[in-house]
Design a protein around this motif. Sequence first.
Motif, mmCIF file in Angstrom:
data_model
loop_
_atom_site.group_PDB
_atom_site.id
_atom_site.type_symbol
_atom_site.label_atom_id
_atom_site.label_comp_id
_atom_site.label_asym_id
_atom_site.label_seq_id
_atom_site.Cartn_x
_atom_site.Cartn_y
_atom_site.Cartn_z
ATOM 1 N N PRO A 1 0.831 -1.209 0.000
ATOM 2 C CA PRO A 1 0.000 0.000 0.000
ATOM 3 C C PRO A 1 0.863 1.256 0.000
ATOM 4 C CG PRO A 1 -0.571 -1.460 1.839
ATOM 5 C CD PRO A 1 0.705 -1.958 1.267
ATOM 6 N N GLU A 2 0.448 2.237 -0.788
ATOM 7 C CA GLU A 2 1.082 3.552 -0.780
ATOM 8 C C GLU A 2 0.122 4.517 -0.102
ATOM 9 O OE1 GLU A 2 3.916 4.918 -3.839
ATOM 10 O OE2 GLU A 2 2.496 3.878 -5.112
ATOM 11 N N VAL A 3 0.538 5.027 1.022
ATOM 12 C CA VAL A 3 -0.358 5.787 1.885
ATOM 13 C C VAL A 3 -0.184 7.277 1.656
ATOM 14 C CG1 VAL A 3 -1.088 6.153 4.266
ATOM 15 C CG2 VAL A 3 -0.118 3.946 3.579
ATOM 16 N N LEU A 4 -1.300 7.981 1.569
ATOM 17 C CA LEU A 4 -1.231 9.429 1.476
ATOM 18 C C LEU A 4 -0.824 10.000 2.828
ATOM 19 C CD1 LEU A 4 -1.597 12.137 0.104
ATOM 20 C CD2 LEU A 4 -3.999 12.081 0.815
ATOM 21 N N HIS A 5 0.329 10.662 2.847
ATOM 22 C CA HIS A 5 0.784 11.407 4.014
ATOM 23 C C HIS A 5 0.561 12.890 3.730
ATOM 24 C CE1 HIS A 5 3.004 7.634 4.481
ATOM 25 N NE2 HIS A 5 3.330 7.970 5.715
ATOM 26 N N VAL A 6 -0.180 13.557 4.581
ATOM 27 C CA VAL A 6 -0.273 15.014 4.521
ATOM 28 C C VAL A 6 0.355 15.518 5.819
ATOM 29 C CG1 VAL A 6 -1.745 17.028 4.220
ATOM 30 C CG2 VAL A 6 -2.406 14.840 3.200
ATOM 31 N N ARG B 1 -9.195 2.735 2.437
ATOM 32 C CA ARG B 1 -8.911 3.396 3.714
ATOM 33 C C ARG B 1 -7.660 2.766 4.322
ATOM 34 N NH1 ARG B 1 -13.138 6.557 5.835
ATOM 35 N NH2 ARG B 1 -15.123 6.352 4.719
ATOM 36 N N PHE B 2 -6.877 3.580 4.986
ATOM 37 C CA PHE B 2 -5.659 3.084 5.624
ATOM 38 C C PHE B 2 -5.358 3.955 6.834
ATOM 39 C CE2 PHE B 2 -1.256 2.324 6.509
ATOM 40 C CZ PHE B 2 -1.000 1.035 6.066
ATOM 41 N N ASN B 3 -5.117 3.315 7.966
ATOM 42 C CA ASN B 3 -4.759 4.041 9.179
ATOM 43 C C ASN B 3 -3.245 4.041 9.357
ATOM 44 O OD1 ASN B 3 -7.419 4.644 9.972
ATOM 45 N ND2 ASN B 3 -7.649 2.629 10.927
ATOM 46 N N ILE B 4 -2.652 5.221 9.420
ATOM 47 C CA ILE B 4 -1.225 5.339 9.703
ATOM 48 C C ILE B 4 -1.027 5.047 11.182
ATOM 49 C CG2 ILE B 4 0.770 6.891 9.732
ATOM 50 C CD1 ILE B 4 -0.572 8.433 7.437
ATOM 51 N N PRO B 5 -0.300 3.998 11.530
ATOM 52 C CA PRO B 5 -0.201 3.589 12.931
ATOM 53 C C PRO B 5 0.461 4.648 13.813
ATOM 54 C CG PRO B 5 0.572 1.849 11.463
ATOM 55 C CD PRO B 5 0.435 3.080 10.632
ATOM 56 N N ALA B 6 0.036 4.686 15.055
ATOM 57 C CA ALA B 6 0.688 5.557 16.042
ATOM 58 C C ALA B 6 2.168 5.208 16.125
ATOM 59 C CB ALA B 6 0.030 5.384 17.408
ATOM 60 N N ALA C 1 -0.875 9.065 17.947
ATOM 61 C CA ALA C 1 -2.145 8.354 17.773
ATOM 62 C C ALA C 1 -2.302 7.927 16.321
ATOM 63 C CB ALA C 1 -3.307 9.251 18.182
ATOM 64 N N THR C 2 -3.145 6.936 16.092
ATOM 65 C CA THR C 2 -3.449 6.485 14.739
ATOM 66 C C THR C 2 -4.113 7.610 13.954
ATOM 67 O OG1 THR C 2 -3.701 4.199 15.460
ATOM 68 C CG2 THR C 2 -4.766 4.806 13.394
ATOM 69 N N VAL C 3 -3.717 7.780 12.709
ATOM 70 C CA VAL C 3 -4.269 8.850 11.869
ATOM 71 C C VAL C 3 -4.939 8.226 10.650
ATOM 72 C CG1 VAL C 3 -3.783 10.932 10.536
ATOM 73 C CG2 VAL C 3 -2.437 10.421 12.591
ATOM 74 N N PRO C 4 -6.233 8.491 10.433
ATOM 75 C CA PRO C 4 -6.914 7.928 9.260
ATOM 76 C C PRO C 4 -6.433 8.584 7.975
ATOM 77 C CG PRO C 4 -8.371 9.447 10.413
ATOM 78 C CD PRO C 4 -7.153 9.296 11.271
ATOM 79 N N SER C 5 -6.259 7.783 6.947
ATOM 80 C CA SER C 5 -5.877 8.298 5.641
ATOM 81 C C SER C 5 -6.391 7.336 4.578
ATOM 82 C CB SER C 5 -4.360 8.478 5.542
ATOM 83 O OG SER C 5 -4.032 9.198 4.375
ATOM 84 N N VAL C 6 -5.864 7.479 3.380
ATOM 85 C CA VAL C 6 -6.233 6.611 2.262
ATOM 86 C C VAL C 6 -4.959 6.131 1.584
ATOM 87 C CG1 VAL C 6 -8.485 7.678 1.860
ATOM 88 C CG2 VAL C 6 -6.451 8.601 0.717
ATOM 89 N N ALA C 7 -5.090 5.091 0.786
ATOM 90 C CA ALA C 7 -3.908 4.529 0.124
ATOM 91 C C ALA C 7 -4.271 4.012 -1.256
ATOM 92 C CB ALA C 7 -3.327 3.393 0.964
#
Length: 317
Positions: free
Chosen positions: A113-118, A229-234, A242-248
């Motif tokens: 998965p390639e996760v969107l980081h903002v 949907r993808f949660n960036i782990p804490a 904390a876990t941050v919701p994002s997309v991938a």
Amino acid sequence: MKRVTTALLLGTAAVALAQGNTFLTIGSGATTGVYFPVATGMAKLINDAGAGVRANARSTGGSVFNVNALATGELDAAVAQNDIVYYAYKGTGIQAFQGKANTKLRTMAVLYPEVLHVIARRDSGINSIADLRGKRVVIGDLGSGTEQTARQVLETYNLGFDDLGQALRVSPAQGVSLMQDKRADALFYTVGVGASAISQIAQTVDVRVVPVGGNQAASLLKKYPFYVRFNIPARSYKGVGATVPSVAVQATLVTTTALSEDTVYRAMKASMGNQAALEALHPSLGAFTYEKAVKGLPAPLHPGAVKFFREKGVNVR
């Protein structure tokens, strides 16, 4: 294959040809991202296997560049976002591919998965995507998958690049410098979790990861089915408690019909035949499985990939 112009590649190619090998150039991305270490690691696995294929990984501008370079024969294989590959294969989606369908594109494997980081500086006052209006935002290198992802995500918040104070089209390395020097307020980067560029920013600047969730994420997934949907782990990065919701989307290894079935099969057997060795290349590959590698394909599987996955017991056509 093709004439390689740099002295380093000429030397490698000469050795390959002298030994009766096929030489492959694999396009990756910025050296601060995940594509580069993954492609470099896979090239090393191919070379170490002595299977009649020699490979070199090349740093590039990213997904759009890679797919265009596959069309011209500048690259033999490449890592690219699955959505970008699909658009290129269909000749739709973004202007770079409009009406120019490359039906010769073929998938080798879905990798990770390639996760969107903002990422936003805490002193910027940015807490949500909506807060990017009027801000100086790194939207990815020109021709990168990140640029396309940034456009689509902003769209779900009724924003466009013109609504930003500055839309900064630079490489990830340049984006890091702009964030550190307070010349950028936020940065988009579609990349595997643990990317060195994001880690570098978090180590040197007080930042927050801006969430992409709720109705906006649902709208994005509905309009663009490549996203999940993808949660960036804490604790993925310094200061992220904390876990941050994002997309991938998905990082995908692709090639074209120009490569023979035997070449692709031998390259894949050398680079992916030992799953533990593949996973060891980067943390993003930690969840790789042969079954997942054939899900969400943006273009048909190459016959060499079909042969490889069948040997691994995967039901593919």
